[in-house]
Design a protein around this motif. Structure first.
Motif, PDB file in Angstrom:
ATOM      1  N   THR A  31     -32.855 -12.558  36.163  1.00 29.20           N
ATOM      2  CA  THR A  31     -31.540 -12.105  35.712  1.00 29.20           C
ATOM      3  C   THR A  31     -30.479 -12.402  36.774  1.00 29.20           C
ATOM      4  O   THR A  31     -30.604 -11.945  37.914  1.00 29.20           O
TER       5      THR A  31
ATOM      6  N   ARG B  27     -25.495 -10.071  33.322  1.00 28.76           N
ATOM      7  CA  ARG B  27     -25.727  -9.450  32.032  1.00 28.76           C
ATOM      8  C   ARG B  27     -24.821 -10.097  30.991  1.00 28.76           C
ATOM      9  O   ARG B  27     -24.201 -11.124  31.256  1.00 28.76           O
TER      10      ARG B  27
ATOM     11  N   GLU C  78     -38.478  -6.736  35.998  1.00 31.21           N
ATOM     12  CA  GLU C  78     -37.327  -7.599  35.757  1.00 31.21           C
ATOM     13  C   GLU C  78     -36.804  -7.981  37.130  1.00 31.21           C
ATOM     14  O   GLU C  78     -36.464  -7.096  37.940  1.00 31.21           O
TER      15      GLU C  78
END
Ligand code: ZN
Length: 202
Positions: free
Chosen positions: A18, A21, A135
């Motif tokens: 990630t 977002r 994550e």
């Protein structure tokens, strides 16, 4: 070269990790690395409370071991925690079995599904294994608050310039970064709020 935002080509090297977002959402994700320490973290918590915002803290396991009450306080005040290894290891210089065991030792104290590798780097083999349980969160905007050659006004200017929808922004609740971080943090939160960004937890 000083970078606040990494180009797409580098981001693609770490697929499945990630960086940012939802780009459709007017939100910013404030994160802190390397705490929690009594010299710096409590003052960060007070600033966040003053603005009524929450953040995600990627803690070093050894700090959590030393300051368990402070770690509990972070969570009690509604912030989120992530794993940043036990000894702040550099993945590239550490054999996989040692690196993964260090993450696991931190995990026993921290207990989070979020992981951020120290220095933002790890081997592919380490990434592949960690992705099974975590994550892995890098960042969209690195404030460079730890860089003593930078002045707060430059950091503030660059952080504003690079902020966009869904940005994950990194500060450090560390001794090294505190001068810049404390100067910039209230200013940037006020600016984000003025601009209509919601501050969200990872
Ligand atoms: Zn770190």
């Amino acid at each position: 070269m000083l970078r606040y935002q990494l180009p797409g080509i580098i981001r693609q090297c770490y697929r499945g990790v990630t960086w940012r977002r939802n780009p459709e959402e007017k939100a910013v994700y404030l994160t802190f690395d390397d705490g929690c320490i009594p010299e710096v973290t409590p003052r960060v918590l007070d600033i966040l409370d003053r603005f009524g915002v929450k953040a995600t803290f990627f803690c070093v396991g050894d700090n959590v071991r030393k300051y368990p009450d402070l770690f509990a306080e972070l969570k009690r005040r509604g912030h989120r925690v992530g794993n940043h290894t036990f000894h702040h290891l550099r993945g590239f210089r550490t054999p996989d079995n040692i690196y993964l065991a260090d993450v696991q030792a931190a995990q026993e104290l921290i207990g989070s599904y979020l992981f951020r590798p120290p220095h933002g780097r790890m081997k592919w083999s380490q990434k592949r294994q960690l992705q099974r349980s975590f994550e892995i969160v890098m960042w969209d905007v690195l404030t460079n608050d730890f860089n003593a050659h930078l002045q707060p006004d430059e950091i503030l200017r660059q952080t504003k310039r690079h902020t966009r929808n869904g940005s994950i922004v990194v500060f450090h609740d560390s001794l090294k970064a505190q001068r810049n971080m404390f100067a910039v943090l209230p200013e940037i939160i006020a600016w984000w709020q003025e601009q209509g960004y919601e501050l969200k937890l990872l």
